[in-house]
Design a protein around this motif. Structure first.
Motif, short mmCIF file in Angstrom:
data_model
loop_
_atom_site.label_atom_id
_atom_site.label_comp_id
_atom_site.label_asym_id
_atom_site.label_seq_id
_atom_site.Cartn_x
_atom_site.Cartn_y
_atom_site.Cartn_z
N UNK A 134 0.85 -1.19 0.00
CA UNK A 134 0.00 0.00 0.00
C UNK A 134 0.88 1.24 0.00
N UNK A 135 0.66 2.08 -0.98
CA UNK A 135 1.44 3.32 -1.14
C UNK A 135 0.60 4.51 -0.68
N UNK A 136 1.26 5.65 -0.41
CA UNK A 136 0.48 6.82 0.01
C UNK A 136 -0.60 7.15 -1.02
N UNK A 137 -1.77 7.51 -0.52
CA UNK A 137 -2.90 7.80 -1.40
C UNK A 137 -2.85 9.25 -1.87
N UNK A 138 -3.06 9.44 -3.15
CA UNK A 138 -3.19 10.80 -3.70
C UNK A 138 -4.52 10.85 -4.43
N UNK A 139 -5.33 11.88 -4.13
CA UNK A 139 -6.66 11.98 -4.73
C UNK A 139 -6.70 13.09 -5.77
N UNK A 140 -6.76 12.74 -7.06
CA UNK A 140 -6.83 13.78 -8.08
C UNK A 140 -8.13 14.58 -7.97
N UNK A 141 -7.98 15.90 -7.98
CA UNK A 141 -9.14 16.79 -7.87
C UNK A 141 -9.03 17.86 -8.95
N UNK A 142 -10.15 18.17 -9.56
CA UNK A 142 -10.17 19.19 -10.59
C UNK A 142 -10.57 20.52 -9.97
N UNK A 143 -9.96 21.59 -10.48
CA UNK A 143 -10.36 22.92 -10.03
C UNK A 143 -10.37 23.81 -11.26
#
Ligand code: NAI
Ligand code: MG
Ligand code: ZN
Length: 276
Positions: free
Chosen positions: A137-146
């Motif tokens: 399990x790797x660090x989670x990154x959550x792609x978000x649009x702005x």
């Protein structure tokens, strides 16, 4: 120019270096800042959940002590990451932002999501490992649009009930499985204000460690529709003239950058630089 801060996976068996301590109350700090001599910090009887070597600041190793809960340390206090973003030195904020994301991940990945057994830290890699399942399990990154939506001299800004009173910002939202960045942007703008957009242009990205977003910033032009705010999510949204803007988001945010770039272009001013 060599950056002052670089991330790295360091061996926690090595002595020395600096350390930051993070609890659900934020980071420990005193008059000298949030970095403490690591050996001293480890003698403070803190409830340590996990320790990770996170990188080098001005060539010195830096470690994170992720704590179960905050505890009293004489002469010290606790402060949330947002406050460091708003008022502190930018490099320190980068160190703490990274530490916060590693801390969140370390806290939430102590056990295997597949079998429930305790996971172990993989040496020289930022991963937690379950041997029976062979899962990393790797660090989670959550792609978000702005996105900043514009219509000539007008820009579309909205406010969520969570914002500081009076502040209006660009629209944003998390990508869902199955979506491209553009799909997400179109859906979010439609859901939040019922507006259609065209001519989508990528503007840049920014790490947003609250708790683990990767902001992908865009500009888009208005293509149709009347503003209808999404219940519960958007308290108010309006077209603002570039000459009459409301209170805006913090200057280090990509939201502010997207607004400032467009305003600068309309008014013929020098364009700002996206904060890292
Ligand atoms: N750096 C900047 O300038 C700005 C950053 N942001 C960030 O963008 C992100 C998205 O913005 P919002 O409008 O809050 O999102 P949003 O419009 O998708 O709505 C938030 C909802 O999404 C759901 N959610 C929470 N975490 C999620 C995840 N990891 N994946 C999918 N869904 C999730 C929850 O139901 C939450 O209530 C947030 O992290 C926010 O802090 C927002 C505005 C400015
Ligand atoms: Mg949103
Ligand atoms: Zn497992």
């Amino acid at each position: 120019m060599t950056p002052r801060w670089t991330t790295a996976v360091l061996d926690t068996d090595q002595p020395g270096g600096w350390a930051v301590a993070r609890s659900p109350e934020g980071f420990l700090f005193d008059d000298n800042g949030a970095l403490f001599p690591r050996e001293w910090l480890k003698r403070q009887e803190l409830p340590i959940l996990a320790e990770h070597g996170i990188g080098h600041l001005d060539g010195e190793p830096v470690y994170l002590l992720e704590l179960r809960n905050h505890s009293e340390v004489s002469g010290c206090n606790w402060k949330g990451l947002r406050a460091f973003m708003l008022e502190g030195d930018h490099t320190l904020y980068k160190v703490l932002g990274y530490a916060a994301q590693i801390g969140t991940w370390a806290r939430e990945h102590r056990f295997c999501g597949n079998c429930g057994q305790a996971m172990t830290q993989v040496p020289r890699e930022r991963a937690m490992y379950c041997q029976p399942c062979d899962i990393r399990s790797y660090p989670r990154i959550s792609p978000s649009m702005i996105v900043l939506v514009t219509r000539g001299d007008e820009i579309l800004l909205g406010r969520s009930p969570r914002f500081v009173p009076g502040v209006y910002s660009t629209l944003a939202g998390f990508a869902e499985p199955g979506e491209s960045a553009e799909d997400c942007l179109i859906r979010e703008v439609r859901e939040e204000v019922r507006i259609e957009v065209k001519n989508i242009q990528y503007m840049g990205s920014q790490c947003w460690p609250f708790p683990h977003s990767m902001m992908l910033g865009f500009h888009a032009e208005y293509a149709g529709g009347e503003i209808v705010c999404q219940e519960d999510e958007i308290e108010d949204a309006q077209w603002f003239n570039v000459h009459a803007l409301p209170p805006l988001p913090a200057s280090r945010s990509i939201a502010r950058y997207l607004i400032d770039v467009y305003v600068a272009r309309r008014l013929g001013h020098a364009e700002p630089v996206l904060p890292g």
